[in-house]
Design a protein around this motif. Structure first.
Motif, PDB file in Angstrom:
ATOM      1  N   LEU A  64       8.456  10.329  -1.425  1.00 16.02           N
ATOM      2  CA  LEU A  64       9.747   9.794  -0.984  1.00 16.02           C
ATOM      3  C   LEU A  64       9.605   9.082   0.357  1.00 16.02           C
ATOM      4  O   LEU A  64      10.123   7.971   0.549  1.00 16.02           O
ATOM      5  N   GLU A  65       8.894   9.703   1.285  1.00 11.67           N
ATOM      6  CA  GLU A  65       8.719   9.110   2.613  1.00 11.67           C
ATOM      7  C   GLU A  65       7.965   7.780   2.530  1.00 11.67           C
ATOM      8  O   GLU A  65       8.319   6.809   3.216  1.00 11.67           O
ATOM      9  N   CYS A  66       6.932   7.721   1.696  1.00 11.96           N
ATOM     10  CA  CYS A  66       6.162   6.480   1.546  1.00 11.96           C
ATOM     11  C   CYS A  66       7.024   5.364   0.957  1.00 11.96           C
ATOM     12  O   CYS A  66       6.984   4.215   1.417  1.00 11.96           O
ATOM     13  N   LEU A  67       7.801   5.704  -0.058  1.00 13.54           N
ATOM     14  CA  LEU A  67       8.639   4.696  -0.709  1.00 13.54           C
ATOM     15  C   LEU A  67       9.764   4.227   0.212  1.00 13.54           C
ATOM     16  O   LEU A  67      10.120   3.041   0.221  1.00 13.54           O
ATOM     17  N   GLN A  68      10.325   5.147   0.981  1.00 16.28           N
ATOM     18  CA  GLN A  68      11.372   4.761   1.933  1.00 16.28           C
ATOM     19  C   GLN A  68      10.819   3.802   2.987  1.00 16.28           C
ATOM     20  O   GLN A  68      11.465   2.805   3.337  1.00 16.28           O
ATOM     21  N   GLY A 118      12.964   1.240  -7.744  1.00  8.19           N
ATOM     22  CA  GLY A 118      13.181   2.030  -8.959  1.00  8.19           C
ATOM     23  C   GLY A 118      12.688   3.458  -8.811  1.00  8.19           C
ATOM     24  O   GLY A 118      13.402   4.411  -9.143  1.00  8.19           O
ATOM     25  N   ASN A 119      11.472   3.611  -8.297  1.00  4.49           N
ATOM     26  CA  ASN A 119      10.921   4.960  -8.131  1.00  4.49           C
ATOM     27  C   ASN A 119      11.621   5.723  -7.013  1.00  4.49           C
ATOM     28  O   ASN A 119      11.755   6.949  -7.081  1.00  4.49           O
ATOM     29  N   VAL A 143       0.838  -1.201   0.000  1.00  6.33           N
ATOM     30  CA  VAL A 143       0.000   0.000   0.000  1.00  6.33           C
ATOM     31  C   VAL A 143       0.872   1.250   0.000  1.00  6.33           C
ATOM     32  O   VAL A 143       0.635   2.196  -0.760  1.00  6.33           O
ATOM     33  N   LEU A 144       1.898   1.263   0.837  1.00  8.45           N
ATOM     34  CA  LEU A 144       2.783   2.427   0.913  1.00  8.45           C
ATOM     35  C   LEU A 144       3.528   2.651  -0.400  1.00  8.45           C
ATOM     36  O   LEU A 144       3.697   3.791  -0.853  1.00  8.45           O
ATOM     37  N   GLY A 145       3.975   1.555  -1.006  1.00  5.18           N
ATOM     38  CA  GLY A 145       4.682   1.677  -2.279  1.00  5.18           C
ATOM     39  C   GLY A 145       3.793   2.244  -3.370  1.00  5.18           C
ATOM     40  O   GLY A 145       4.187   3.138  -4.123  1.00  5.18           O
ATOM     41  N   ARG A 146       2.564   1.724  -3.449  1.00  2.00           N
ATOM     42  CA  ARG A 146       1.623   2.227  -4.458  1.00  2.00           C
ATOM     43  C   ARG A 146       1.270   3.687  -4.194  1.00  2.00           C
ATOM     44  O   ARG A 146       1.131   4.478  -5.125  1.00  2.00           O
ATOM     45  N   LEU A 147       1.109   4.035  -2.921  1.00  2.00           N
ATOM     46  CA  LEU A 147       0.792   5.423  -2.588  1.00  2.00           C
ATOM     47  C   LEU A 147       1.943   6.338  -2.993  1.00  2.00           C
ATOM     48  O   LEU A 147       1.726   7.436  -3.527  1.00  2.00           O
ATOM     49  N   GLY A 148       3.168   5.886  -2.747  1.00  2.00           N
ATOM     50  CA  GLY A 148       4.324   6.685  -3.150  1.00  2.00           C
ATOM     51  C   GLY A 148       4.331   6.969  -4.637  1.00  2.00           C
ATOM     52  O   GLY A 148       4.576   8.102  -5.074  1.00  2.00           O
TER      53      GLY A 148
END
Length: 418
Positions: A104-108, A124-125, A86-91
């Motif tokens: 950035l914070e969500c992907l991290q 990648g993102n 979920v966090l990755g998709r939101l990022g």
């Protein structure tokens, strides 16, 4: 219609029911039955984060970025911020909205939760964002995400003379993905307000005003207004380029209205955005664009992009009398900044369109010699045609091919040195 929600019991039974819904919805999505999948997922969307992920995928497939983001935000709440998917998709969704820092914070966080199991989409993102931040001096552009009036109008009302903010919002509204002609008209309103004879709000007493001319000791200073010459030039540049875009909109809209069936004509005639664009003849928008850009470069003659845009606008007139002024403006842009790839490419194109072979070759060669221009397929394609017109077929093939060899590189180097 959405299926009626049945009361869910706690524990394993409800988990099993939700899992069955997710499995069924995934099958429907694969089969392209998105409406049916949506209805099914809505039955568990309040308690299942995976349902929100799938609903966001459906929304993104329809170009509904805001809707997708809303689903994922709810998914984060449902999962307590502990679901890496979920966090990755939101990022990624937030990247679409240019909300860089939050993305950035969500992907991290997603990468951290994935642990040793790497998700290529997340990594990648994340790398893209980190590189973008580094290239921007260790920070993200402040206003890139502002495209909704509810977000940017309060900021502009609070800081009516913040030119950076106003220009950034207008740039966001004028991108091809920002929407339809209505977003361009919103940008026009913001620029008209700033450039109107009456400022958008009273100038704060603490704000510095520039003088119209040097004043002698004891004379009263004449206020020029809230903007410096360079700021006013930037606003005029942006509005001039916007007028050029409205010229591009106006022609096809006018043709559509003239040739459309009665129902289409009636629909378009009720569209306020269409009315505003067609209240002027297409050529009038172009004339206004040229006037704004000419004043812009008069106020700030060091803006290479404004000179290039002025040349492009003159080219759009399609008249012989505008040809030389067009070439002169674009040449001015690359003389101000010899590393300006876009200027060399545009100069090559306008000269190519008038079959000025030697000059066009020189411009394109200058472009591809620069690091930022080395991968421009357009330049290679045009050079191939131009060299053929000059009787040197094969010379303009894409750099790196054996038959082109070092000859083109050496010739390009000579041209750059010249």
């Amino acid at each position: 219609m959405n299926p009626a929600k049945s009361p869910q019991t706690k524990g394993e039974e409800s988990v099993a029911d939700a899992a069955a819904v997710i499995t069924a919805a995934e099958s429907l999505i694969k089969a392209g039955q998105l409406e049916e999948a949506t209805a099914l997922l809505q039955s568990v969307q309040d308690t299942n984060a995976k349902a929100r992920v799938l609903l966001s995928d459906i929304a993104l497939a329809g170009g509904l970025v805001n809707n997708a983001t809303d689903h994922l935000e709810e998914g984060v709440k449902i999962s307590g911020g502990s679901d890496p998917e979920v966090l990755g998709r939101l990022g990624v969704a937030l990247m679409y909205k240019k909300k860089w820092q939050r993305a950035l914070e969500c992907l991290q966080k997603a990468k951290e939760l994935h642990g040793d199991t790497e998700d290529p989409i997340v990594s990648g993102n994340l790398k893209i964002l980190e590189n973008f931040k580094e290239s921007n001096g260790g920070t993200f552009p402040k206003y890139d995400h502002l495209t909704e009036e509810a977000e940017f109008l309060p900021l502009i009302e609070k800081e009516p003379f913040n030119v950076e903010l106003r220009l950034a919002v207008c740039s966001n509204l004028m991108t091809p993905t920002s929407g339809d002609v209505s977003t361009f008209l919103t940008a026009k309103r913001l620029l008209d307000d700033a450039l109107s004879p009456s400022p958008p709000a009273a100038v704060p007493e603490t704000q510095t005003k520039e003088k119209v001319s040097e004043t002698k000791e004891g004379e009263e200073e004449t206020p020029k207004g809230p903007y410096s010459d360079s700021e006013r030039a930037a606003l005029l540049h942006k509005r001039g380029w916007l007028f050029a875009s409205l010229f591009t909109f106006a022609g096809p809209l006018k043709e559509t209205l003239e040739s459309a069936d009665e129902q289409t004509k009636e629909t378009l005639s009720k569209d306020e955005s269409v009315k505003k664009v067609l209240e002027k003849e297409p050529i009038e928008w172009l004339q206004m664009a040229e006037a704004d850009l000419e004043l812009s470069v008069l106020l700030n003659g060091e803006d290479e992009e404004a000179w290039c845009h002025l040349g492009e606008v003159r080219f759009k007139f399609g008249t012989e009398e505008k040809e030389e002024p067009c070439f002169e403006a674009i040449r001015k842009s690359v003389s101000l900044k010899p590393s300006y790839v876009a200027g060399w490419l545009k100069l090559g194109f306008v000269l190519f369109s008038r079959e000025r072979v030697e000059e066009s070759i020189e411009a394109y060669e200058r472009a591809v010699q620069l690091p930022e221009g080395k991968d421009w397929a357009e330049a290679d394609e045009k050079l191939g045609i131009l060299y053929k017109m000059r009787g040197e077929e094969g010379k303009g093939k894409k750099r790196g091919e054996e038959e082109n060899g070092e000859g083109r590189k050496e010739e390009t180097a000579r041209k750059v040195e010249d």
